[in-house]
Motif scaffolding. Structure first.
Motif, PDB file in Angstrom:
ATOM      1  N   GLU A   3      -3.417 -16.734   7.082  1.00 57.62           N
ATOM      2  CA  GLU A   3      -2.481 -17.811   6.788  1.00 57.62           C
ATOM      3  C   GLU A   3      -1.628 -17.473   5.569  1.00 57.62           C
ATOM      4  O   GLU A   3      -0.446 -17.803   5.523  1.00 57.62           O
ATOM      5  N   ASN A   4      -2.216 -16.801   4.594  1.00 59.54           N
ATOM      6  CA  ASN A   4      -1.482 -16.442   3.392  1.00 59.54           C
ATOM      7  C   ASN A   4      -0.375 -15.434   3.712  1.00 59.54           C
ATOM      8  O   ASN A   4       0.735 -15.544   3.205  1.00 59.54           O
ATOM      9  N   ILE A  38      -9.432  -4.927   4.660  1.00 56.49           N
ATOM     10  CA  ILE A  38      -9.412  -6.243   4.025  1.00 56.49           C
ATOM     11  C   ILE A  38      -9.667  -7.283   5.120  1.00 56.49           C
ATOM     12  O   ILE A  38      -8.919  -7.363   6.092  1.00 56.49           O
ATOM     13  N   PRO A  39     -10.728  -8.066   4.999  1.00 54.60           N
ATOM     14  CA  PRO A  39     -11.048  -9.032   6.059  1.00 54.60           C
ATOM     15  C   PRO A  39     -10.000 -10.143   6.146  1.00 54.60           C
ATOM     16  O   PRO A  39      -9.615 -10.729   5.137  1.00 54.60           O
ATOM     17  N   LEU A  40      -9.545 -10.416   7.353  1.00 50.51           N
ATOM     18  CA  LEU A  40      -8.531 -11.446   7.556  1.00 50.51           C
ATOM     19  C   LEU A  40      -9.073 -12.844   7.279  1.00 50.51           C
ATOM     20  O   LEU A  40      -8.305 -13.771   7.077  1.00 50.51           O
ATOM     21  N   GLU A  41     -10.397 -12.986   7.246  1.00 51.98           N
ATOM     22  CA  GLU A  41     -11.007 -14.294   6.981  1.00 51.98           C
ATOM     23  C   GLU A  41     -11.149 -14.566   5.487  1.00 51.98           C
ATOM     24  O   GLU A  41     -11.482 -15.679   5.088  1.00 51.98           O
ATOM     25  N   ALA A  42     -10.932 -13.562   4.664  1.00 55.37           N
ATOM     26  CA  ALA A  42     -11.127 -13.719   3.217  1.00 55.37           C
ATOM     27  C   ALA A  42     -10.081 -14.667   2.625  1.00 55.37           C
ATOM     28  O   ALA A  42      -8.971 -14.787   3.135  1.00 55.37           O
ATOM     29  N   ARG A  43     -10.464 -15.333   1.562  1.00 57.86           N
ATOM     30  CA  ARG A  43      -9.510 -16.165   0.816  1.00 57.86           C
ATOM     31  C   ARG A  43      -8.792 -15.271  -0.177  1.00 57.86           C
ATOM     32  O   ARG A  43      -9.428 -14.477  -0.878  1.00 57.86           O
ATOM     33  N   ALA A  44      -7.488 -15.384  -0.242  1.00 59.04           N
ATOM     34  CA  ALA A  44      -6.704 -14.539  -1.139  1.00 59.04           C
ATOM     35  C   ALA A  44      -7.151 -14.720  -2.590  1.00 59.04           C
ATOM     36  O   ALA A  44      -7.206 -13.757  -3.350  1.00 59.04           O
ATOM     37  N   GLY A  45      -7.499 -15.928  -2.974  1.00 61.08           N
ATOM     38  CA  GLY A  45      -7.917 -16.189  -4.342  1.00 61.08           C
ATOM     39  C   GLY A  45      -9.237 -15.537  -4.719  1.00 61.08           C
ATOM     40  O   GLY A  45      -9.537 -15.368  -5.893  1.00 61.08           O
ATOM     41  N   VAL A  49      -7.157  -8.841  -8.156  1.00 61.92           N
ATOM     42  CA  VAL A  49      -5.709  -8.954  -8.329  1.00 61.92           C
ATOM     43  C   VAL A  49      -4.968  -7.830  -7.588  1.00 61.92           C
ATOM     44  O   VAL A  49      -3.934  -8.079  -6.954  1.00 61.92           O
ATOM     45  N   ALA A  50      -5.482  -6.629  -7.610  1.00 62.64           N
ATOM     46  CA  ALA A  50      -4.811  -5.517  -6.933  1.00 62.64           C
ATOM     47  C   ALA A  50      -4.690  -5.781  -5.434  1.00 62.64           C
ATOM     48  O   ALA A  50      -3.636  -5.527  -4.831  1.00 62.64           O
ATOM     49  N   LEU A  51      -5.745  -6.324  -4.834  1.00 63.00           N
ATOM     50  CA  LEU A  51      -5.683  -6.634  -3.404  1.00 63.00           C
ATOM     51  C   LEU A  51      -4.791  -7.842  -3.136  1.00 63.00           C
ATOM     52  O   LEU A  51      -4.134  -7.914  -2.096  1.00 63.00           O
ATOM     53  N   GLN A  52      -4.736  -8.781  -4.057  1.00 66.55           N
ATOM     54  CA  GLN A  52      -3.819  -9.916  -3.909  1.00 66.55           C
ATOM     55  C   GLN A  52      -2.373  -9.424  -3.872  1.00 66.55           C
ATOM     56  O   GLN A  52      -1.548  -9.938  -3.109  1.00 66.55           O
ATOM     57  N   GLN A  53      -2.069  -8.431  -4.680  1.00 64.62           N
ATOM     58  CA  GLN A  53      -0.723  -7.870  -4.679  1.00 64.62           C
ATOM     59  C   GLN A  53      -0.432  -7.181  -3.349  1.00 64.62           C
ATOM     60  O   GLN A  53       0.680  -7.274  -2.819  1.00 64.62           O
ATOM     61  N   LEU A  54      -1.434  -6.511  -2.787  1.00 60.03           N
ATOM     62  CA  LEU A  54      -1.250  -5.888  -1.473  1.00 60.03           C
ATOM     63  C   LEU A  54      -1.021  -6.939  -0.390  1.00 60.03           C
ATOM     64  O   LEU A  54      -0.249  -6.708   0.542  1.00 60.03           O
ATOM     65  N   VAL A  55      -1.652  -8.079  -0.524  1.00 59.90           N
ATOM     66  CA  VAL A  55      -1.429  -9.168   0.422  1.00 59.90           C
ATOM     67  C   VAL A  55       0.029  -9.636   0.344  1.00 59.90           C
ATOM     68  O   VAL A  55       0.666  -9.894   1.365  1.00 59.90           O
ATOM     69  N   GLU A  56       0.560  -9.713  -0.853  1.00 66.15           N
ATOM     70  CA  GLU A  56       1.970 -10.094  -1.020  1.00 66.15           C
ATOM     71  C   GLU A  56       2.898  -9.063  -0.366  1.00 66.15           C
ATOM     72  O   GLU A  56       3.884  -9.423   0.271  1.00 66.15           O
ATOM     73  N   ILE A  57       2.576  -7.801  -0.498  1.00 65.96           N
ATOM     74  CA  ILE A  57       3.372  -6.748   0.138  1.00 65.96           C
ATOM     75  C   ILE A  57       3.246  -6.849   1.660  1.00 65.96           C
ATOM     76  O   ILE A  57       4.237  -6.720   2.387  1.00 65.96           O
TER      77      ILE A  57
END
Length: 66
Positions: A3-4, A38-45, A49-57
């Motif tokens: 969803e993110n 990176i599991p699609l079920e994981a919560r971005a929060g 932080v490095a993986l959160q940035q990859l989610v944004e990309i």
């Protein structure tokens, strides 16, 4: 995570979210970044932080593909 990545442009049909298509699109964006683990079920929060940035990309990549 799914969803993110697709926030704001979720695929739907007659008002119902197409969850399978969302998972495929999000998974493809992460695979393009070579981060399919990176599991699609994981919560971005809950991610570092490095993986959160990859989610944004991945979000940018998924938007470019639509």
């Amino acid at each position: 995570m799914t969803e993110n990545i697709l926030l704001g442009f979720e695929p739907s049909r007659r008002g119902v979210l197409q969850l399978a298509k969302m998972r495929r699109t999000a998974g493809a964006a992460l695979a393009e970044l070579q981060r399919a683990e990176i599991p699609l079920e994981a919560r971005a929060g809950d991610l570092p932080v490095a993986l959160q940035q990859l989610v944004e990309i991945a979000r940018a990549l998924a938007q470019a593909d639509t």
